[in-house]
Design a protein around this motif. Structure first.
Motif, PDB file in Angstrom:
ATOM      1  N   GLU A  85       0.832  -1.204   0.000  1.00  0.00           N
ATOM      2  CA  GLU A  85       0.000   0.000   0.000  1.00  0.00           C
ATOM      3  C   GLU A  85       0.872   1.261   0.000  1.00  0.00           C
ATOM      4  O   GLU A  85       0.550   2.245  -0.679  1.00  0.00           O
ATOM      5  N   LEU A  86       1.962   1.234   0.743  1.00  0.00           N
ATOM      6  CA  LEU A  86       2.860   2.376   0.798  1.00  0.00           C
ATOM      7  C   LEU A  86       3.558   2.573  -0.543  1.00  0.00           C
ATOM      8  O   LEU A  86       3.667   3.700  -1.031  1.00  0.00           O
ATOM      9  N   GLU A  87       4.001   1.497  -1.145  1.00  0.00           N
ATOM     10  CA  GLU A  87       4.641   1.582  -2.462  1.00  0.00           C
ATOM     11  C   GLU A  87       3.669   2.169  -3.492  1.00  0.00           C
ATOM     12  O   GLU A  87       4.045   3.034  -4.281  1.00  0.00           O
ATOM     13  N   HIS A  88       2.428   1.726  -3.463  1.00  0.00           N
ATOM     14  CA  HIS A  88       1.412   2.248  -4.385  1.00  0.00           C
ATOM     15  C   HIS A  88       1.188   3.741  -4.126  1.00  0.00           C
ATOM     16  O   HIS A  88       1.099   4.542  -5.060  1.00  0.00           O
ATOM     17  N   PHE A  89       1.100   4.120  -2.866  1.00  0.00           N
ATOM     18  CA  PHE A  89       0.881   5.516  -2.493  1.00  0.00           C
ATOM     19  C   PHE A  89       2.025   6.399  -2.992  1.00  0.00           C
ATOM     20  O   PHE A  89       1.785   7.462  -3.571  1.00  0.00           O
ATOM     21  N   ILE A  90       3.257   5.970  -2.800  1.00  0.00           N
ATOM     22  CA  ILE A  90       4.424   6.744  -3.246  1.00  0.00           C
ATOM     23  C   ILE A  90       4.412   6.890  -4.766  1.00  0.00           C
ATOM     24  O   ILE A  90       4.639   7.978  -5.295  1.00  0.00           O
ATOM     25  N   LYS A  91       4.134   5.806  -5.469  1.00  0.00           N
ATOM     26  CA  LYS A  91       4.077   5.875  -6.936  1.00  0.00           C
ATOM     27  C   LYS A  91       2.972   6.811  -7.397  1.00  0.00           C
ATOM     28  O   LYS A  91       3.145   7.582  -8.343  1.00  0.00           O
ATOM     29  N   ASP A  92       1.822   6.762  -6.728  1.00  0.00           N
ATOM     30  CA  ASP A  92       0.697   7.617  -7.096  1.00  0.00           C
ATOM     31  C   ASP A  92       1.052   9.094  -6.887  1.00  0.00           C
ATOM     32  O   ASP A  92       0.813   9.922  -7.769  1.00  0.00           O
ATOM     33  N   ILE A  93       1.611   9.433  -5.742  1.00  0.00           N
ATOM     34  CA  ILE A  93       1.971  10.827  -5.450  1.00  0.00           C
ATOM     35  C   ILE A  93       3.060  11.300  -6.411  1.00  0.00           C
ATOM     36  O   ILE A  93       3.019  12.431  -6.906  1.00  0.00           O
ATOM     37  N   THR A  94       4.023  10.445  -6.696  1.00  0.00           N
ATOM     38  CA  THR A  94       5.092  10.802  -7.624  1.00  0.00           C
ATOM     39  C   THR A  94       4.526  11.081  -9.010  1.00  0.00           C
ATOM     40  O   THR A  94       4.878  12.066  -9.652  1.00  0.00           O
ATOM     41  N   HIS A  95       3.619  10.234  -9.449  1.00  0.00           N
ATOM     42  CA  HIS A  95       2.989  10.417 -10.764  1.00  0.00           C
ATOM     43  C   HIS A  95       2.183  11.712 -10.807  1.00  0.00           C
ATOM     44  O   HIS A  95       2.282  12.482 -11.764  1.00  0.00           O
TER      45      HIS A  95
END
Length: 103
Positions: free
Chosen positions: A35-45
């Protein structure tokens, strides 16, 4: 994550276009939460920031690598309740034994 709050504060303070020019990094985790990895990728995108994911065994080792790239100051999500967090102020040098930089 505290670092995401810092990213948004930086974007608000200097604008998204200028924030995208800031060397932005995070440290990889040995066992990351999906979930954290997905969140970081989403915010970065969403922000368009070029996030560098640095493999490291510890934050101290990671900051040594960053300092070796010429970085002299970092924005960290440090709480007063974190180890060595009490008494921090603006532009506080790193603690003894850590790479020399301003946090």
């Amino acid at each position: 994550k505290d670092s995401v709050v810092l990213l948004w504060l930086l974007c608000d303070a200097i604008g998204l276009a200028r924030a995208r020019k800031v060397y932005t990094f995070t440290f990889s985790e040995a066992e990351p939460f999906p979930e954290l990895e997905h969140f970081i990728k989403d915010i970065t995108h969403r922000s368009g920031v070029d996030l560098h994911v640095l493999p490291c065994k510890s934050h101290r080792e990671g900051l040594k690598e960053v300092a070796g790239r010429g970085v002299q100051a970092v924005l960290l999500g440090t709480r007063q309740t974190d180890p060595d967090g009490r008494g921090l102020s603006y532009f506080t040098p790193t603690s003894p034994g850590w790479p020399k930089m301003v946090r």
